[in-house]
Design an enzyme around this catalytic site. Sequence first.
Site, PDB file in Angstrom:
ATOM      1  N   ARG A 254      -9.625   0.691   8.950  1.00  0.00           N
ATOM      2  CA  ARG A 254      -9.148  -0.671   9.448  1.00  0.00           C
ATOM      3  C   ARG A 254     -10.281  -1.601  10.085  1.00  0.00           C
ATOM      4  NH1 ARG A 254      -3.434   0.219   9.114  1.00  0.00           N
ATOM      5  NH2 ARG A 254      -2.229  -1.568   9.576  1.00  0.00           N
TER       6      ARG A 254
ATOM      7  N   LYS B 113       0.832  -1.347   0.011  1.00  0.00           N
ATOM      8  CA  LYS B 113       0.064  -0.015  -0.170  1.00  0.00           C
ATOM      9  C   LYS B 113       0.732   1.208   0.217  1.00  0.00           C
ATOM     10  CE  LYS B 113      -2.418  -1.133   3.686  1.00  0.00           C
ATOM     11  NZ  LYS B 113      -1.521  -2.397   4.232  1.00  0.00           N
TER      12      LYS B 113
ATOM     13  N   ARG C 176      -0.245  -9.026  13.674  1.00  0.00           N
ATOM     14  CA  ARG C 176      -0.840  -8.236  12.630  1.00  0.00           C
ATOM     15  C   ARG C 176      -1.678  -8.637  11.548  1.00  0.00           C
ATOM     16  NH1 ARG C 176       4.716  -5.345  10.816  1.00  0.00           N
ATOM     17  NH2 ARG C 176       3.190  -3.983   9.486  1.00  0.00           N
TER      18      ARG C 176
ATOM     19  N   ARG D 170      11.229  -0.249  11.525  1.00  0.00           N
ATOM     20  CA  ARG D 170       9.946  -0.559  12.221  1.00  0.00           C
ATOM     21  C   ARG D 170      10.169  -1.662  13.225  1.00  0.00           C
ATOM     22  NH1 ARG D 170       4.766   0.292   8.440  1.00  0.00           N
ATOM     23  NH2 ARG D 170       4.066  -0.949  10.295  1.00  0.00           N
TER      24      ARG D 170
ATOM     25  N   ARG E  70      11.326  -6.265   4.935  1.00  0.00           N
ATOM     26  CA  ARG E  70      11.317  -4.665   5.036  1.00  0.00           C
ATOM     27  C   ARG E  70      11.885  -4.035   6.409  1.00  0.00           C
ATOM     28  NH1 ARG E  70       5.540  -1.949   4.569  1.00  0.00           N
ATOM     29  NH2 ARG E  70       5.430  -2.463   7.001  1.00  0.00           N
TER      30      ARG E  70
HETATM   31  P1  AMP Z   1       0.681   0.534   9.232  1.00  0.00           P
HETATM   32  O1  AMP Z   1       1.788   1.608   9.188  1.00  0.00           O
HETATM   33  O2  AMP Z   1      -0.581   1.024   8.476  1.00  0.00           O
HETATM   34  O3  AMP Z   1       0.942  -1.004   9.094  1.00  0.00           O
HETATM   35  O4  AMP Z   1       0.129   0.558  10.816  1.00  0.00           O
HETATM   36  C1  AMP Z   1       0.980   0.407  11.742  1.00  0.00           C
HETATM   37  C2  AMP Z   1       0.347   0.078  13.076  1.00  0.00           C
HETATM   38  O5  AMP Z   1      -0.329   1.413  13.544  1.00  0.00           O
HETATM   39  C3  AMP Z   1      -0.890  -1.026  12.964  1.00  0.00           C
HETATM   40  O6  AMP Z   1      -0.290  -2.196  13.413  1.00  0.00           O
HETATM   41  C4  AMP Z   1      -1.773  -0.584  14.185  1.00  0.00           C
HETATM   42  O7  AMP Z   1      -1.357  -0.833  15.348  1.00  0.00           O
HETATM   43  C5  AMP Z   1      -1.691   0.972  14.003  1.00  0.00           C
HETATM   44  N1  AMP Z   1      -2.726   1.585  12.976  1.00  0.00           N
HETATM   45  C6  AMP Z   1      -2.412   2.204  12.034  1.00  0.00           C
HETATM   46  N2  AMP Z   1      -3.431   2.516  11.200  1.00  0.00           N
HETATM   47  C7  AMP Z   1      -4.452   2.273  12.011  1.00  0.00           C
HETATM   48  C8  AMP Z   1      -5.779   2.210  11.974  1.00  0.00           C
HETATM   49  N3  AMP Z   1      -6.618   2.882  11.040  1.00  0.00           N
HETATM   50  N4  AMP Z   1      -6.569   1.775  13.063  1.00  0.00           N
HETATM   51  C9  AMP Z   1      -6.063   1.085  14.167  1.00  0.00           C
HETATM   52  N5  AMP Z   1      -4.838   0.966  14.265  1.00  0.00           N
HETATM   53  C10 AMP Z   1      -3.960   1.536  13.166  1.00  0.00           C
END
Ligand code: AMP
Length: 195
Positions: A89, A14, A146, A134, A128
Site C-alpha cells: 500500500r 479485491k 481511507r 467493520r 458493505r
Molecule cells: P483493508 O481491509 O485492506 O481495507 O484494510 C483495513 C485497514 O487496515 C486500512 O484502512 C489500514 O488502516 C490497515 N491496513 C491494511 N493493509 C495495510 C497495509 N498494507 N499498509 C498499511 N495499513 C494497512
Amino acid sequence: MINLVLFGPPGAGKGTQSENLINKYQFVHLSTGDLLRSEIKAGTELGQKAATLMDQGILVPDEVVIGMIENKLQAHRNAKGFIFDGFPRTVKQAEALDKLLSQYGENISLMVALEVPDQELLTRLLERGKSSGRPDDQNETLIAKRIEEYNNKTAPVADFYKKQGKFHPVHGVGSIEEIFNNICAEIDKVDGSTH
Ligand code: AMP
C-alpha cells in the site's frame, strides 16, 4: 509460480475477487487487512496498536505489515503462488516485497488494478458496512479518509509496477463474473508467456 498483486482503492472488490481467484488458481491469499483484523480479534498488542489507526482510516506503519507478510511467506514456502490483497500500500512496502520475494528466487508476476470511481466506492462501502461489522465501513467521513490515504500514499504504487512493465488495469464496475473473467485473462496472458 504466479505472484499477483490485486490492487485498487477500498471497495474496489479485491476481497471478493480474491476468493474466486484462490479457487481457480490455488493461490495463497495474503490480505494484510484480514491479518490485522485477526490480531485485533485475538487482542494482541500489535492488534491494539493497529486498531487505533484503522479506526481512523489511517495506514498502519510499513514495518508492521512488512513483518506480517515476511512471516506468511516463510510459512508457505511450497505455495503455488500468492495473491497480495491490500498490500503493498506504499512504495516502501512494494520495495520490501520485491526484496523478500527475491530471497526465494521469486518476484511479482503482475499487478491487476481494479479501477472504480470514488462515488461508487463510497456507495459500495456504506452498503458493505450494513453487514460487514467493520467500523471503518460505516462512516462516510472515515471512508473518505481511507480513499484520501489511498490517493496520497497507495496510488503511487501503481507507478512502481508500471516501471517494471507489470501494471494491468481492469475496469472494476460490472458483474462480479465479468470482472473475474477480465482478471483471469490478464493472469493467463502473463502465465502463458512465462512457460
Ligand atoms: P483493508 O481491509 O485492506 O481495507 O484494510 C483495513 C485497514 O487496515 C486500512 O484502512 C489500514 O488502516 C490497515 N491496513 C491494511 N493493509 C495495510 C497495509 N498494507 N499498509 C498499511 N495499513 C494497512
